[in-house]
Design a protein around this motif. Structure first.
Motif, PDB file in Angstrom:
ATOM      1  N   VAL A  75     -94.758   4.781  68.306  1.00  0.00           N
ATOM      2  CA  VAL A  75     -93.455   4.299  68.764  1.00  0.00           C
ATOM      3  C   VAL A  75     -93.232   4.660  70.229  1.00  0.00           C
ATOM      4  O   VAL A  75     -92.732   3.847  71.018  1.00  0.00           O
TER       5      VAL A  75
ATOM      6  N   TYR B 107     -76.733   3.432  66.164  1.00  0.00           N
ATOM      7  CA  TYR B 107     -77.843   4.394  66.053  1.00  0.00           C
ATOM      8  C   TYR B 107     -77.523   5.463  65.007  1.00  0.00           C
ATOM      9  O   TYR B 107     -78.376   5.823  64.182  1.00  0.00           O
TER      10      TYR B 107
ATOM     11  N   VAL C 151     -95.300   2.298  72.393  1.00  0.00           N
ATOM     12  CA  VAL C 151     -94.823   0.908  72.412  1.00  0.00           C
ATOM     13  C   VAL C 151     -93.434   0.790  73.030  1.00  0.00           C
ATOM     14  O   VAL C 151     -93.190  -0.065  73.898  1.00  0.00           O
ATOM     15  N   ALA C 152     -92.509   1.646  72.587  1.00  0.00           N
ATOM     16  CA  ALA C 152     -91.118   1.521  73.008  1.00  0.00           C
ATOM     17  C   ALA C 152     -90.806   2.255  74.306  1.00  0.00           C
ATOM     18  O   ALA C 152     -89.932   1.822  75.068  1.00  0.00           O
ATOM     19  N   LEU C 153     -91.529   3.343  74.576  1.00  0.00           N
ATOM     20  CA  LEU C 153     -91.226   4.155  75.758  1.00  0.00           C
ATOM     21  C   LEU C 153     -92.345   4.154  76.792  1.00  0.00           C
ATOM     22  O   LEU C 153     -92.301   4.916  77.751  1.00  0.00           O
ATOM     23  N   ASP C 154     -93.358   3.310  76.552  1.00  0.00           N
ATOM     24  CA  ASP C 154     -94.496   3.193  77.483  1.00  0.00           C
ATOM     25  C   ASP C 154     -95.224   4.515  77.692  1.00  0.00           C
ATOM     26  O   ASP C 154     -95.749   4.798  78.776  1.00  0.00           O
TER      27      ASP C 154
ATOM     28  N   LEU D  22     -89.896   6.802  63.093  1.00  0.00           N
ATOM     29  CA  LEU D  22     -88.965   6.063  63.953  1.00  0.00           C
ATOM     30  C   LEU D  22     -87.716   6.877  64.282  1.00  0.00           C
ATOM     31  O   LEU D  22     -87.050   6.622  65.281  1.00  0.00           O
TER      32      LEU D  22
ATOM     33  N   LEU E  64     -86.815   8.500  67.828  1.00  0.00           N
ATOM     34  CA  LEU E  64     -86.173   7.691  68.865  1.00  0.00           C
ATOM     35  C   LEU E  64     -84.661   7.665  68.666  1.00  0.00           C
ATOM     36  O   LEU E  64     -83.892   7.789  69.624  1.00  0.00           O
TER      37      LEU E  64
END
Length: 304
Positions: A254, A212, A257-260, A18, A21
């Motif tokens: 990730v 972050y 899912v998160a960034l297509d 993770l 990201l």
């Protein structure tokens, strides 16, 4: 590998997967020097506060030199390399290069006589790296001077990570994971701090940027590195660093899912190859019970 060790291994895989990201967000807001420096200081200070509140006794008798070497390599060297390179070469190529860390660690550990690499572990390493290439593939970007510099920086960071882990295994064997993490992150932060004069923070960060950064520093640095150095002392540097293979799988998921980002059947096959390689390195496959085949009566008595 014991269940607790395997759980720690998977925690590292998920957290560091993770972190790709979060690194992109932190570098965009604080710059690659600022992100690393602040990450180091926050991680170190957080652990010192927790240790003081919990009245945990810390022992830094190993000396500043050992902590400085680990801080310069596993912390500063690795984090600077990845933070500088990832925005330039992309997470795909960064993931491919990060997967070389276990291979470097295996070679260093073999040269230093820290670990004896079996044929099974060697095959597992080769499978794991091959799976990384299948999983991620090579990005279709033009080969420029900046791209080459980014790849070089990332690769140097990987070598630093492998060197520092073996160094800690050799020279900080008597130190606890808390001491190694606090000392190395403090040293890493002090080493990168002067670079802020040359490469300052580019913008005024917002609240989300600090969120972050603190997540990256506390969860994916302080907690993970305590777990990491603890595993190094229990199962060795090479087996512990093989977690980077699984990290890449998590990072790709990730991204999808998160960034297509696309996730193909070929990538799924690559993920399975990686898992098979890690199982070989970690010795998760059941070994043939030679003793039972040679002396079944004696073995049965021992089982009961």
């Amino acid at each position: 590998m014991k269940p607790a060790e395997f759980a720690a291994y998977m925690f590292l895989a998920v957290a560091w997967g993770l972190s790709f990201l979060l690194v992109l967000h932190a570098v965009a807001a604080f710059g690659w020097v600022g992100a690393v420096t602040l990450r180091c200081f926050i991680a170190s200070l957080t652990l010192l506060i927790i240790a003081r509140v919990a009245r945990r006794k810390l022992d830094f008798s190993a000396g500043w030199k050992a902590f400085a070497v680990v801080g310069a390599t596993t912390v500063a060297g690795q984090l600077v390399g990845l933070s500088y390179a990832t925005p330039i070469i992309g997470t795909a190529m960064a993931a491919i290069l990060v997967a070389s860390i276990p291979l470097f660690s295996m070679l260093i550990g073999q040269l230093w006589g820290l670990e004896r690499i079996s044929a099974q572990s060697l095959i597992g390493m080769i499978l794991g790296f091959s799976g990384i290439v299948i999983l991620v593939g090579f990005p279709a970007v033009p080969f420029t001077a900046a791209f080459a510099l980014g790849c070089s920086a990332c690769l140097l960071g990987c070598i630093c990570a492998a060197f520092g882990s073996n160094y800690a295994s050799r020279h900080l064997r008597g130190s606890g994971a808390w001491e190694i993490t606090i000392g190395s992150f403090l040293a890493g932060g002090l080493m990168t701090l002067p670079l802020l004069i040359v490469i300052p923070v580019p913008t005024t960060p917002g609240l989300s940027d600090f969120a972050y950064l603190f997540s990256l520093a506390i969860i994916m640095s302080a907690l993970t590195y305590i777990t990491y150095f603890r595993l190094v002392s229990l199962i060795g540097a090479t087996k512990t660093i093989s977690v980077e293979f699984v990290v890449t799988i998590i990072a790709v998921i990730v991204g999808a899912v998160a960034l297509d980002e696309p996730f193909s059947v070929i990538q799924a096959i690559g993920a399975l190859v990686i898992i098979a390689g890690c199982a070989l390195v970690l010795g998760l496959y059941p070994k043939r019970r030679t003793a039972q085949l040679l002396a079944p009566d004696i073995t049965c008595e021992r089982d009961f």
